[in-house]
Design a protein around this motif. Structure first.
Motif, short mmCIF file in Angstrom:
data_model
loop_
_atom_site.label_atom_id
_atom_site.label_comp_id
_atom_site.label_asym_id
_atom_site.label_seq_id
_atom_site.Cartn_x
_atom_site.Cartn_y
_atom_site.Cartn_z
N ILE A 2 0.83 -1.21 0.00
CA ILE A 2 0.00 0.00 0.00
C ILE A 2 0.86 1.25 0.00
N MET A 3 1.86 1.31 0.86
CA MET A 3 2.68 2.51 0.99
C MET A 3 3.54 2.75 -0.25
N THR A 4 3.93 1.70 -0.96
CA THR A 4 4.67 1.88 -2.20
C THR A 4 3.81 2.61 -3.23
N ALA A 5 2.49 2.39 -3.16
CA ALA A 5 1.51 3.14 -3.97
C ALA A 5 1.81 3.05 -5.46
N SER A 6 2.23 1.88 -5.90
CA SER A 6 2.47 1.68 -7.32
C SER A 6 1.16 1.32 -8.01
N PRO A 7 0.85 1.92 -9.16
CA PRO A 7 -0.37 1.53 -9.88
C PRO A 7 -0.33 0.08 -10.34
N ALA A 8 0.86 -0.55 -10.29
CA ALA A 8 0.98 -1.97 -10.64
C ALA A 8 0.91 -2.87 -9.41
N GLY A 9 0.71 -2.31 -8.22
CA GLY A 9 0.64 -3.11 -7.01
C GLY A 9 -0.53 -4.08 -7.06
N TRP A 37 -8.97 -1.26 -12.09
CA TRP A 37 -7.89 -1.67 -12.98
C TRP A 37 -6.56 -1.15 -12.46
N GLY A 38 -5.52 -1.98 -12.58
CA GLY A 38 -4.17 -1.57 -12.22
C GLY A 38 -3.30 -1.40 -13.45
N SER A 39 -2.27 -0.57 -13.32
CA SER A 39 -1.27 -0.34 -14.37
C SER A 39 -1.80 0.40 -15.59
N VAL A 40 -2.94 1.08 -15.46
CA VAL A 40 -3.49 1.81 -16.60
C VAL A 40 -3.76 3.28 -16.24
N GLY A 41 -3.05 3.79 -15.24
CA GLY A 41 -3.20 5.18 -14.83
C GLY A 41 -2.22 5.48 -13.72
N PRO A 42 -2.18 6.73 -13.25
CA PRO A 42 -1.26 7.09 -12.19
C PRO A 42 -1.60 6.45 -10.84
N THR A 43 -2.87 6.12 -10.66
CA THR A 43 -3.32 5.34 -9.51
C THR A 43 -4.24 4.25 -10.05
N ILE A 44 -4.82 3.47 -9.14
CA ILE A 44 -5.80 2.48 -9.57
C ILE A 44 -6.99 3.20 -10.21
#
Length: 283
Positions: A111-118, A213-220
């Motif tokens: 969560i804290m890494t806050a990667s859109p690919a998380g 969706w993940g990995s398709v924007g700056p956040t989920i």
């Protein structure tokens, strides 16, 4: 060489955080320690949360499930509360990294890494998860969607510690679905992922839908328009194809070494078609 401190209680951890200049907090360290090795982040002091009392617990009350930030991903995946109430999260963790990463990595770190690919984030978004943050003024609660503000960015104060993530137990009969597309079948960072939580009536009509969706924007990315489109319609290829058009307008991917933006946009819409398998499974 950084000093490493091991507080035993949350209060001790908060005191160390307040009294230490430019510290870094970690639990499993699967993200932070890699960044340090590459020279991206070299704090003078590390504060480990792995020995903080209660930091690894997973528990529930009548309405909610709570996962403490220090709970290892493998423990979450195999926990009966998650199997019963959040199969979508269990599915996501099953394809996250390697067994070693799942053993060391924690939900708080993801969560804290806050990667859109998380991989844990889309499931938590469809579960309408919230986070509890501990700080000098006590605990405060934020919706996860409000907490993550951008790639690698959160609304946490520098002197706050993520204590836990929680969510309301979904109704019985809710369908849980997670799938991701990567460059290989294992140990792959997501190029596109989809988490879905939905309910169907006896006629196969959507009565509740949550999508992320993940990995398709700056956040989920979530798409209320897509969810509204599906409500009241029968789960069938034609319905899902129509919803996919809305998804392609909702996402805002970038091109990088893993995939191009047009490819991600197309896959984001097509992943919805996979939900058509669910009805076959239920019959």
């Amino acid at each position: 060489m950084a000093d490493v401190l091991f507080p035993r209680t949350l209060d001790d951890a908060l005191t160390l955080l307040s009294d230490t200049e430019t510290p870094a907090i970690f639990a499993g360290g699967t993200d932070l320690l890699v960044r340090m090795r590459h020279g991206d982040n070299r704090p003078c002091t590390l504060i480990s949360l792995e020995q903080v009392e209660g930091m690894q617990e997973i528990e529930a009350d009548d309405r909610h499930v709570f996962i403490r930030a220090g709970a290892a991903l493998s423990r979450i995946k195999n926990h009966p509360l998650i199997h019963t109430h959040a199969p979508v999260l269990e599915q996501a963790i099953s394809v996250l990294g390697s067994p070693q990463i799942r053993t060391m990595g924690t939900i708080g770190g993801n969560i804290m890494t806050a990667s859109p690919a998380g991989d844990t984030l889309p499931p938590l978004y469809v579960l309408d998860a919230f986070v509890d943050l501990a700080g000098p003024a006590g605990m405060r609660r934020l919706a996860l969607a409000d907490f993550i503000t951008g790639p690698g960015q959160t609304a946490a104060d520098p002197r706050e510690i993520l204590w836990q993530v929680g969510f309301a137990k979904p109704d019985s009969g809710t369908v849980h679905w997670f799938e991701k597309v990567g460059q290989r079948t294992a140990l792959s960072i997501s190029m596109v992922s989809l988490a879905a939580l939905f309910s169907l009536d006896d006629s196969g009509i959507f009565s509740r839908v949550r999508l992320a969706w993940g990995s398709v924007g700056p956040t989920i990315i979530q798409s209320p328009d897509t969810e509204d489109f599906l409500l009241g319609k029968v789960l069938c290829p034609e319905t899902l194809a129509g919803a996919g058009k809305l998804v392609r307008d909702a996402v805002c991917p970038i091109s990088d070494v893993r995939a191009t933006a047009p490819y991600r946009r197309e896959v984001a819409g097509r992943l919805l078609l996979r939900l058509g398998q669910i009805r076959i499974t239920k019959q």
